[in-house]
Scaffold this motif. Structure first.
Motif, mmCIF file in Angstrom:
data_model
loop_
_atom_site.group_PDB
_atom_site.id
_atom_site.type_symbol
_atom_site.label_atom_id
_atom_site.label_comp_id
_atom_site.label_asym_id
_atom_site.label_seq_id
_atom_site.Cartn_x
_atom_site.Cartn_y
_atom_site.Cartn_z
ATOM 1 N N LEU A 13 31.980 -35.943 18.798
ATOM 2 C CA LEU A 13 33.136 -35.924 19.550
ATOM 3 C C LEU A 13 33.182 -37.210 19.078
ATOM 4 N N LYS A 16 35.840 -37.764 16.673
ATOM 5 C CA LYS A 16 36.586 -37.620 16.398
ATOM 6 C C LYS A 16 37.894 -38.186 16.284
ATOM 7 N N ILE A 21 34.916 -41.622 25.090
ATOM 8 C CA ILE A 21 34.821 -40.383 25.466
ATOM 9 C C ILE A 21 33.528 -40.527 26.771
ATOM 10 N N SER A 22 34.196 -38.873 27.443
ATOM 11 C CA SER A 22 33.320 -38.883 29.133
ATOM 12 C C SER A 22 32.636 -37.790 29.215
ATOM 13 N N SER A 110 44.568 -32.930 31.938
ATOM 14 C CA SER A 110 44.561 -31.526 31.230
ATOM 15 C C SER A 110 45.851 -31.187 31.148
ATOM 16 N N GLU A 116 40.195 -33.868 32.822
ATOM 17 C CA GLU A 116 39.307 -33.550 31.596
ATOM 18 C C GLU A 116 38.106 -34.327 30.904
ATOM 19 N N ASP A 118 35.156 -34.949 28.227
ATOM 20 C CA ASP A 118 35.150 -34.542 26.993
ATOM 21 C C ASP A 118 33.901 -33.320 26.735
ATOM 22 N N LEU A 119 32.592 -33.845 27.428
ATOM 23 C CA LEU A 119 31.969 -32.911 27.273
ATOM 24 C C LEU A 119 31.046 -32.854 28.912
ATOM 25 N N SER A 170 37.234 -28.737 31.160
ATOM 26 C CA SER A 170 36.206 -30.150 29.542
ATOM 27 C C SER A 170 36.345 -29.147 28.467
ATOM 28 N N LYS A 171 36.618 -30.004 27.381
ATOM 29 C CA LYS A 171 36.851 -30.094 26.371
ATOM 30 C C LYS A 171 35.521 -29.251 25.252
ATOM 31 N N ASN A 172 34.236 -29.507 26.377
ATOM 32 C CA ASN A 172 32.456 -27.914 25.735
ATOM 33 C C ASN A 172 32.137 -28.725 27.018
#
Length: 214
Positions: A13, A16, A21-22, A110, A116, A118-119, A170-172
């Motif tokens: 993450l 990228k 990141i959160s 989002s 949103e 990241d994980l 959430s992305k992941n």
């Protein structure tokens, strides 16, 4: 292995792009050994902000407080920012409203306008609950708010929790679990027999969910 997988996920993450990141973390005993190892890793901690998935309605100094327990093992050992759900002096309803505002101000949105992550690192209970989304509780129906105060009659308590919309945005998503009973729940879900478990909705509707057996 579990800590390595989480470290690699976070590193990917960070690589990228150059933005912060959160990450949202769940409480309980299962993630503690992993976080204890993770804190020693050479990650770019200054670019990571940590949030809570859910919280018990107790003071931050209480031994049952998820944030307090993670702080002792993990947050206090790294230079990342971290945010408790509990604001001392506020009602628990106000704490939920404050945390929702925090997510809306701090996180990207989002395409549906939902904060949103990241994980999100989730746990799972032996009743199939995840976060503090317990079976037959009102928070399961929440479609608008990102953070809610959820009455949990079966535990005679309330919990503050992020809602399905935030988890699904959430992305992941990584679900960490341990124990034979929880393995049976996962098996039931993938055999389409576990539709009553709160975690089932996330399995069915999130496109990027990974499992770690602790």
């Amino acid at each position: 292995f579990s800590a390595d997988f989480l470290k690699d996920t976070i590193n990917n993450l960070l690589e990228k792009d150059e933005n912060p990141i959160s990450i949202a973390l769940s409480g309980g005993n299962t993630p503690m050994p992993i976080l204890n190892i993770l804190k020693e890793e050479d990650l770019d901690w200054n670019r990571i902000s940590f949030y809570m998935v859910d919280e018990r309605c107790v003071s931050t100094s209480d031994s049952q407080c998820n944030y307090n327990n993670i702080n002792e093992v993990f947050f206090s050992k790294i230079p990342s920012k971290s945010y408790s759900m509990i604001v001392e002096g506020n009602s628990y309803k106000e704490c939920a409203e404050h945390y929702q505002l925090l997510l809306e101000n701090n996180l990207n949105k989002s395409s549906h306008g939902i904060p949103e992550f990241d994980l999100i690192l989730l746990g799972m209970g032996e009743d199939g609950h995840t976060a503090s989304l317990f079976p037959n509780t009102n928070a399961l129906k929440e479609k608008v708010n990102s953070v809610v105060l959820n009455e949990v009659p079966q535990l005679s308590t309330h919990r503050i929790t992020i809602s399905y919309p935030v988890i699904l945005a959430s992305k992941n998503v990584i679900v960490l679990f341990t124990g034979e009973k929880k393995e049976e729940i996962v098996e039931e879900i993938y055999l389409n027999k576990g539709t009553s478990y709160p975690i089932n909705k996330i399995v069915q509707e999130h496109s990027n969910i990974k499992w770690i057996i602790g």
